[in-house]
Design an enzyme around this catalytic site. Structure first.
Site, PDB file in Angstrom:
ATOM      1  N   SER A   1       0.725  -0.951  -0.211  1.00 26.49           N
ATOM      2  CA  SER A   1      -0.176  -0.643   0.177  1.00 26.49           C
ATOM      3  C   SER A   1       0.514   1.382  -0.218  1.00 26.49           C
ATOM      4  CB  SER A   1      -1.126   0.351   0.772  1.00 26.49           C
ATOM      5  OG  SER A   1      -1.711  -1.256   1.494  1.00 26.49           O
TER       6      SER A   1
ATOM      7  N   SER B   1      -3.393  -3.679  -3.102  1.00 28.54           N
ATOM      8  CA  SER B   1      -2.611  -2.329  -2.303  1.00 28.54           C
ATOM      9  C   SER B   1      -3.596  -0.942  -2.512  1.00 28.54           C
ATOM     10  CB  SER B   1      -1.917  -1.433  -3.844  1.00 28.54           C
ATOM     11  OG  SER B   1      -0.843  -1.163  -3.105  1.00 28.54           O
TER      12      SER B   1
ATOM     13  N   GLU C   1      -3.546   2.266  -2.475  1.00 23.97           N
ATOM     14  CA  GLU C   1      -3.423   3.397  -1.988  1.00 23.97           C
ATOM     15  C   GLU C   1      -3.830   4.803  -2.165  1.00 23.97           C
ATOM     16  OE1 GLU C   1      -0.790   2.849  -5.822  1.00 23.97           O
ATOM     17  OE2 GLU C   1      -0.615   0.859  -5.243  1.00 23.97           O
TER      18      GLU C   1
END
Lengths: 353, 353, 353, 353
Positions: free
Chosen positions: D245, D283, D285
Site C-alpha cells: 500500500s 494495495s 494507495e
C-alpha cells in the site's frame, strides 16, 4: 487542395519499447477479438474556414447484439473537464450497450444522434415502447484550435459513416477521424493505439486513445524526458491553445464484471501520467473500459445470473496491461501524427522523433 | 386532430400542503430570480405514428453571460439508469455554463446540438480557438410508451425553440415540453415545479422535475398512501411500461460553491423517496443543482478568488427546502397532467385526486 | 443506582405498519440467517460523570470463516459527517471480512482494536506475514450529550464483550449497546430493527439502525406528521444537541455481488427520508449492506470465479425492502427507547406514541 | 540487540533529480510552514517475536486550533485496499480537524484512540456535549511481513509519543516510525518526503509518503527502468509478501477549498505511477491533501463565509508539484531505507543505488 497527412511510423517501429508485456499481433485495440474501429475525417478548406475534425467509432461486436446483450463496462475520470455521455448509466449498470464514438466537443450531439440511428436500425425493438431506450457513449476532445469549430463541420451523416466504416482491420492512426484536429504536448497528435497480451489469463488488452493533452516540458517517452530536451533545444510548439483532454478506450476479452471494468479504467490515468500528464485543470482525461468476455442479457427470465469474472490479484496483470497500453497509445498518437496546418493558418508541428 | 390537454389544477390549489417552509410567489422554479423556462411540445398524429414528446429548457440568466461567468453547480445520482450530459465537467469544475435542456431519451443529441448553437450565437468567442468550448447539459427520461420514439419527432429546431421560448413567467406544467409523454406511478405525469423561501438566508429554492418514475402502490402524497388506496379500489394504470426516470433541476439564489450545490442535489432523492421512489433499477433519478448567487468568471487574471458561500449548518434549511420542493414538484406533475392517449392507442390516465 | 430503562413496545406492536412487504418472523436483522447481534452497555453514575454509551456488534457468521471467505458488501453515504471504518476497502473489493461494530464517536478506535483481536483469535493465519491483514468495520454516532464522552467509558474489553455476546436471538432494542446514549428527533432513540420478506426471490432483508438524527418538526411516522403535531402541542425535546447521525446496517441472504450491495446501501437513505431526514450538515448518515448469500474466498487458485447474483430489475423488491425496513427501524428505535437522564442531569424524553 | 538502521543518503543527495520544479529548503513536508512531523518506532527482538513497526504523526498546526478552525482538506483513492479513517467526513465537509497518524494495519484503532486523547487534551470543549466530537485521520499500510503483527506491539502510548514528538524540523526518513516495517518494490522502504516551490503562487507543496507498494520489475527512478535492470542482474528481493500500500500526505500553504484539495489528492497517484505503480488489487494507495492556507472556523455566527482560494488553471502548477513531490518521496523512501531483518528472520534488502 490540402489533404490529411498520411501516418508517420508507429512508435514501436521507431524502436520505442514501453513496458514489460508483449503487444498483440497488430498492437492495436482490434487485437481484442470482436472490436472494430471506423473513422470519418472532416477536412476541407473554404474561404475563411478550415475543417480539421472528424469522428472515430469503436464498435465492440454487432450493434443489435450489443443492445440485446450488453457488455460489462466501467468508466473513470482523472480530470473531468470533458464529456463521456452514457457514463452515468455505465457506472450504475456496469454495461455498455452501444458503439463508442469519439469526436470534437461541439459535435457530441450529432455523434450521439447517429448512434441512436444505428441502434434503432440494428434493433427493431429498441424504442418501440416495450423495451428501454439506450444512451449512446460519446467522448470528446476540443479541436477548436486547428478546426473552425464554429462552422460545425461534423454532420450526423459523418458520424454514421464512421460507424458504418468500422472494421476489424488495424485502424488508421494519427491524423484521422476524431484525431484530425487534436494536439498533445504542443505537437500534432490524434488517434493512437496499442495492445498487450496477458498470458496468465490467456487474455488481450487493447487501448485506443484520442490524445489532446499535455505540455511539451513534461513529455516523457519510455522514461526519457524528451519534452524537456526539445524545449531546451528551442523547438517551437503550438502556442497557448485551449485546454486539452484525452479519451481512453480500453477493451479486453478477459471476462470481467462492471466493477472490474471500472477498476481497469482507473489505471488508464497511470499510463497518461507516465507520458507526462499532471491532469490539467482544463483537461478531460476520461476512460471507458469494456469486456467482450462478459455479456449481460438485457432481459432475464430468472432473477439470478451466474457469470465468470477474473477476481482478486489475478486482475493485476490486466491493470499493468492497461497502464502500458495507454502509455504506448499516447506515444503512438504523437509518433504517427504529422504536421497539420488548419483554420486561420494555425500549424501544429509533428513531434520530432 | 388531438391536442395536448390543458393543465389540471396544481397540487397546492387542491389543498395539498407539503412540508414546513412557505412557497415563493409562483411556487415554481422561476421564483429564483434570473431563471427562465421554455417549452417546445411535439404532438402530432400521423398514420401509425403519434408524437408525444418535446423539450423543456431551463435557462439561468443570459446565455452569453452564463458562458463567460458560469454559475456554481453540482449534480447527484440516486439511480443512474439515465443521462445528464455535462455532469462530469460540472462535478470537476463545480460550474454550469450552458442552459439545461430536458427531453426524451433518443433526442438528447439533438437537444445538445441546439444548445451548442445557442451558446455559439450568444458568445462569439466560444469555439473560436482562443477559448474553451463548452459541454451543454441535457437530461432525459424515456417517453417511448406514449411517443413513437423510433420516429424521432424532436428536431434540433424544436430544442432551439424551447430555449428561445424561455421566459421568467411561471412555466406551463403537466403535459408540456419534455413532459408531454412522461408517466409516473402508472399515471400521466410530466413537468412539475415548486419553490420554498428560506427566510434565515433571505433565499429562495426552486425545483422543476421531469417526472417519469414510480409504481402506483407506493405513491404517497403528503404522507397519505394514495397509491395503495387507488390500487385497492381497482384503478387501472399504465401496464408494464419501460422503466421510468426523474430529472430534478434545483435552483437557488443563495450563494453556494460547487460542492454545496452537489450537497443540495443529493437531497432531491429524499424528496423523491417521500413520494414513493425506491430508486428502481431501470430508473434514472438524477439531479442538477445550481446557484444564481455565485458566479465564477471563466478567465481570471489573478490566481486567487474570494467568493461568498453559505457554510456549515446554515445549509440545513436549504437542504430541507430541496426535499420539500422536490416532493411537491412530483406531486404537482401528477396533479397538473391530464389523461393522454398516444402512440399505438396507448393511454396514460390522469391521477384521480 | 440508575439502570438502563427496559425497552418499550415495538412500533409494530403499537399498530404502526410501514410499507407493503411482510416482515420476517422476528422483524429484526437476525431474520437473515447467520446474522448475530450482541450488545455491551456502559452505564454508570459517578461523581460528576455519567456513562451512557456502549457497543453493538453485528456478526455475520463465524468470524474465522468471515475472514477466509468474506461476504459481498457495499456502502453508501447520504451525508458524510460521520465514520464507517473499512468503507474504502469495502468499496474497492466489494467484500466484508470482519464483524461490524457500532459505538459512540470517541470509542471507534477501541472498538476497532477489539475487532482486530477477535479476528486474530479466530483466524491464526491473519497477520502472520503470509496473509493480508484486515480492516474492521466500525460505525459511530455522537452520544456526547447524554454520555460524559471525555471520560471515555467504553474500553476495548467492552467492545470484545459485545462481539462475544452476539447471538442469533432477536436483539435487544432501544436504550442498549451503542444505542444507550443516542437521540433522534429530539427524543431518546438508539437501536431499532426490522425485516422484510421478498417472496419473488425467496429472500429476506434485515436492517438494524443506530438512530441519532433528525429534528422533531420533521418526524413522520407511517406518513403522519407526528413531529409537527407534537411540536404544536408544546412537547419539549432535547435542546440544541450536537449534530446527530444514523448508521444503517442492511443484511440480506439474496446472493448479491458487491456493486449490488452498494446499490442496496444507497436505498437506506430513502427510508431515512420517509421518517424525516433532510441529511443535516452535521449528520453522518452512512450505510453498510452485505449479503450472506455470496462469499468470495480470500485466496483463489484459479483466475476466474463464477458467482450467482440477483440481476437487473429483479433487484427492485430488494430495494423496496431496504427502504421499508430502514424506515421502520428508525421508528422502532424511537418506539422502544424510554426516557434517559444522563451526564450533567441532561434528559432525553421518550417519544410519546 | 539490534537497532533500526540509520537513514542512508537521500535521493537528491545521490544526484537523482525528479521533475521540473525546485524543491523547498529541506525538500520535505515541513517546508510547508506549520506542518510538524513526529515518529515513534517500535523495534524489539524477543523470543520468537520481533517488532518492526511504529507510528508517524503529521500535525498541521496546534491541535486545539486545528479542532476549532479546521483546515481545508480532501482525499483520493487510487486503489482502495487500505484505510484512511476520517475520509468520509473530509469528503463531506472538506476539512481536516485532527492530526494525521500513519501506522501498521492492526494498530489503526490504537492510533485513533491516541488522537482522540490528544484532541480532548488540547480542546476542553471537544466532547463536552456542547460541541461535536471529531473523527481522527489514521492511514495504514501492512507491515506484517517484517513485524510480528499478531503481537500488536504498537500501544496507544506509542501513538501519543509520535504526536508529542512532532516538530518542525526535517523529519527522519526511511526505517522510522510507521515506516519501520514497510517494503516497496521488494526492497526495504518506509518514510519518504519531498517538497516543491510554486513561484507563480508564492506557495509550497510538501509530500510525505508511507511507501509499502510495488514490484521490482516496474520500479522506475527518474525515468530509468532501474527495477528491470536489477531483476535482470539477479538481485533478490523480498519474496511474495502480503499486498502493499502507499499512504500519501500532501500539504500546501496555497489557499485552497476542500474540493481543490481533493483535486490535488487525486494527482498523487500520478506520481506513484511514474515510480511504477499499477495500482495492485491488494494495495491501498490513498492520499490526503490539506491546505494550511485556508481555515474554516467550526462555528460561524453568520451564514456566509468568504474565503480566498486558488482557482481554475492556476491550480496546474500545484498539480504538477504534487506529481513531482510524490514521485520523489517514494524514491526517497527507497533511497534512505537500509536493509532490515525482522520477524522470523525475514530480511528486506536495501535498494542498491
Amino acid at each position: 487542395v490540402s489533404t490529411p497527412p498520411p501516418p508517420r511510423k508507429r512508435a514501436r517501429d521507431r524502436g520505442v519499447e514501453i513496458g514489460l508485456l508483449p503487444p498483440g499481433p497488430t498492437n492495436t485495440i482490434v487485437d481484442v477479438r470482436g472490436v472494430r474501429v471506423g473513422h470519418a475525417t472532416c477536412w476541407h478548406d473554404r474561404a475563411g474556414s478550415a475543417a480539421r475534425t472528424g469522428v472515430t467509432a469503436i464498435v465492440p461486436g454487432e450493434i443489435g447484439e450489443l443492445f440485446r446483450a450488453p457488455l460489462s463496462a466501467g468508466t473513470a475520470v482523472l480530470n473531468g473537464a470533458g464529456e463521456l455521455t452514457g457514463a452515468i448509466a455505465i457506472e450504475e449498470w456496469g454495461t455498455l450497450e452501444t458503439p463508442i464514438l469519439l469526436t470534437g466537443t461541439p459535435s457530441v450531439g450529432r455523434a450521439l444522434d447517429a448512434a441512436v440511428d444505428a441502434v434503432f436500425a440494428a434493433a427493431p425493438e429498441a424504442g418501440d415502447g416495450t423495451e428501454d431506450v439506450m444512451i449512446p457513449v460519446v467522448g470528446e476532445c476540443d479541436d477548436s484550435w486547428l478546426d473552425d469549430a464554429r462552422a460545425r463541420s461534423v454532420r450526423v451523416e459523418d458520424a454514421r459513416s464512421a460507424i458504418d466504416a468500422a472494421t476489424a482491420d488495424p485502424p488508421a492512426l494519427g491524423v484521422v477521424g476524431a484525431g484530425t484536429g487534436m494536439i498533445s504536448f504542443g505537437c500534432k497528435a490524434g488517434i493512437g493505439s496499442a495492445s498487450r497480451l496477458v498470458s496468465a489469463l490467456d487474455a488481450t488488452v487493447g487501448v485506443l486513445v484520442l490524445a489532446n493533452f499535455g505540455e511539451l516540458q513534461r513529455l516523457t517517452i519510455a522514461g526519457r524526458a524528451v519534452g524537456r530536451e526539445l524545449a531546451r533545444s528551442g523547438f517551437t510548439t503550438v502556442p497557448d491553445a485551449p485546454s486539452g483532454s484525452c479519451i481512453v478506450v480500453v477493451a479486453t476479452d478477459a471476462p470481467l464484471d462492471g466493477h472490474a471494468c471500472t477498476r481497469l479504467a482507473r489505471r488508464a490515468g497511470l499510463g497518461l501520467a507516465r507520458v507526462g500528464s499532471v491532469g490539467h485543470h482544463g483537461s478531460g482525461e476520461i476512460t471507458i473500459a469494456f469486456s467482450t468476455g462478459a455479456r449481460a442479457p438485457r432481459r432475464t427470465e430468472r432473477p439470478h445470473a451466474s457469470r465468470s469474472t477474473v477476481t482478486g490479484a489475478w486482475l493485476d496483470p490486466l491493470f499493468a496491461a492497461v497502464v502500458e497500453a495507454t502509455e504506448e497509445s499516447v506515444v503512438d498518437a504523437l509518433a504517427t501524427a504529422d504536421t497539420v496546418t488548419g483554420h486561420d493558418g494555425r500549424t501544429a508541428p509533428a513531434l520530432p522523433l
